[in-house]
Design a protein around this motif. Structure first.
Motif, PDB file in Angstrom:
ATOM      1  N   CYS A 253       0.843  -1.199   0.000  1.00 14.13           N
ATOM      2  CA  CYS A 253       0.000   0.000   0.000  1.00 14.13           C
ATOM      3  C   CYS A 253       0.875   1.245   0.000  1.00 14.13           C
ATOM      4  O   CYS A 253       2.099   1.155  -0.017  1.00 14.13           O
ATOM      5  N   GLU A 255       1.698   3.180   2.243  1.00 15.38           N
ATOM      6  CA  GLU A 255       2.592   3.338   3.399  1.00 15.38           C
ATOM      7  C   GLU A 255       3.976   2.756   3.107  1.00 15.38           C
ATOM      8  O   GLU A 255       4.924   2.985   3.849  1.00 15.38           O
ATOM      9  N   HIS A 260       0.609  -6.374   1.596  1.00 19.12           N
ATOM     10  CA  HIS A 260      -0.584  -6.986   2.191  1.00 19.12           C
ATOM     11  C   HIS A 260      -1.007  -8.196   1.353  1.00 19.12           C
ATOM     12  O   HIS A 260      -0.769  -8.227   0.141  1.00 19.12           O
ATOM     13  N   CYS A 318      -1.247  -1.294  10.068  1.00 18.12           N
ATOM     14  CA  CYS A 318      -0.872  -0.421   8.953  1.00 18.12           C
ATOM     15  C   CYS A 318      -1.865   0.725   8.886  1.00 18.12           C
ATOM     16  O   CYS A 318      -3.070   0.515   9.043  1.00 18.12           O
ATOM     17  N   CYS A 320      -3.092   2.234   6.530  1.00 16.58           N
ATOM     18  CA  CYS A 320      -4.077   2.170   5.439  1.00 16.58           C
ATOM     19  C   CYS A 320      -5.361   1.487   5.888  1.00 16.58           C
ATOM     20  O   CYS A 320      -6.380   1.571   5.213  1.00 16.58           O
TER      21      CYS A 320
HETATM   22 ZN    ZN Z   1      -1.144  -0.765   4.366  1.00 18.38          ZN
END
Ligand code: ZN
Length: 434
Positions: A253, A255, A260, A318, A320
């Motif tokens: 993602c 970040e 993931h 995370c 996200c």
């Molecule tokens: Zn993430």
């Protein structure tokens, strides 16, 4: 997120759902898979009930690619793990087979759809969204990566397939069609940075804001990533899959802190020690070989399949909002060398060496002196200097010392001039046996 209700489900709830799918999958294997009926009964499990649930999965034997190949015959070229009838199969991929003959990966319509769903989640994690344009550079037609291309439409992107090996055409498409994102191998992304510099093309001024890299380790190595981001003026995120299990199973993602599991619900992930096969807990910072199990597969499902990918795990939350463990690929177990009992990944050597930029170009080749995995120190490593850089003994010594500190390996570092190591428009070869 493409599917927030799935992707942000608390991980414990995911594992409960996965446990149900897994038990159903096991029953299916006992019913339809000659390969697993035999393999599991040999290991002392003669029914799906005896094999238990996900909590007991580490008691079951691992599956090696080699074992599947050994069951292939002229009558059944796919192998004894084939479960579906011919009329159920809608596609058969060939894996590119780095080790020789191709092996075949059949899919039912539902399998294929699950692949595309997972792949779409993985690529969408990078931040690409509906209405944006993406250029793909995979020569993927006959290979498993071809299934990933359908994911771009699924996300709602406008997809511009270009293939590898025609840099001229790629540069022109970037200039004229102004894509927001490109998807390519990290080696090709690096090749294009150098290639653009030679043509006086400023990639940083292009429309590309995201680079989705996949197909080999490298996109997650900090120094290598920094070089790509600097060269393209774009954000790099990586994705990873394995042909026999699914394409683009994992995706990073925005970040940029590990990938993931886009294939959550379809695939269960474990870690093992590569030499012993002993299970390693998926805890923060753990490293090991990734082992994957199909949870809802029909055509030729695999159980505890050894991917040969060596990964590091992150379990922290995370930002996200996606839940579950994340991974970063450190290298391929196939490339791994053992120097005086220490596991050494060529991609990890590259990572350490790349930190010596701007003195070095980032290209390295490890040159083992003997065949096989076990090597005597010092391990020869050729390190390419950056363009215009004049290396000296002090630099070679500094690199050697840093490699010893970081990776506990004795090396012999040879500095070679810029441009002398081979570039790749697809995947880099980091090891050259003499
Ligand atoms: Zn993430």
């Amino acid at each position: 997120m493409l599917a927030p209700e799935v992707e942000s489900l608390p991980w414990g709830e995911q594992l409960e759902l996965d446990d149900e799918s897994y038990r159903t999958q096991l029953a299916y294997l006992f019913d339809r898979s000659a390969f697993y009926r035999e393999k599991l009964s040999t290991a002392g499990f003669d029914s799906s009930d005896a094999a238990g649930g996900l909590a007991e999965i580490a008691l079951l034997p691992l599956t090696e690619k080699r074992e599947l190949r050994e069951t292939c015959t002229r009558d059944n070229p796919i192998g004894a793990h084939l479960c579906a009838t011919p009329s159920e199969i809608v596609r058969i991929y060939s894996t590119s087979g780095t080790t020789g003959a191709p092996s075949y990966v059949p899919l039912t319509a539902a399998d294929l759809d699950n692949w595309v769903i997972a792949s779409a989640r993985s690529y969408a994690a990078s931040g690409v969204t509906v209405g944006q344009r993406i250029v793909s550079t995979y020569n993927a037609g006959p290979f498993v990566a071809g299934a990933a291309l359908a994911a771009f439409e699924r996300i709602g992107l406008s997809h511009i397939p270009l293939g590898t090996g025609n840099t001229e055409r790629l540069m022109l498409a970037i200039e004229l069609l102004r894509p927001d994102a490109v998807v390519l191998t990290p080696s090709y992304a690096a090749y294009l940075v150098e290639s653009a510099a030679l043509r006086n093309v400023d990639l940083r001024a292009s429309s590309v804001e995201r680079m989705l890299v996949a197909g080999e380790p490298g996109g997650g190595e900090p120094a290598f990533r920094a070089k790509l981001e600097e060269g393209w003026g774009a954000k790099v995120t990586e994705a990873m899959g394995i042909g026999d299990i699914g394409v683009s199973l994992w995706g990073e993602c925005e970040e940029q802190d590990g990938m993931h599991l886009g294939a959550r619900g379809f695939v269960h992930a474990e870690l093992v020690e590569p030499e012993t096969g002993v299970a390693v807990e998926l805890s923060d910072g753990a490293t090991g070989e990734l082992v994957l199990t199909h949870l809802q597969h029909r055509a030729a499902p695999l159980l505890r399949f050894r991917t040969r990918d060596h990964v590091e795990v992150r379990t922290s939350a995370c930002r996200c909002g996606r839940t579950g463990p994340r991974v970063r690929c450190i290298g391929r177990t196939d490339d791994m060398l053992i120097v005086r009992g220490v596991n050494v990944f060529p991609s990890a050597i590259r990572e350490v060496v790349s930190a010596f930029a701007p003195d070095v170009s980032g290209h390295i080749v490890v040159k083992p002196q003997t065949q096989g995995v076990k090597q005597q120190p010092p391990l020869p490593v050729s390190v390419e200097l950056a363009q215009g850089a004049a290396g000296d003994d002090a630099l070679a010594e500094a690199i050697r010392r840093r490699l010893r500190e970081a990776l506990v390996v004795q090396t012999r570092v040879e500095l070679v001039p810029w441009g002398s190591l081979q570039r790749s428009e697809y995947k880099s070869k980091l090891v050259e046996h003499s």
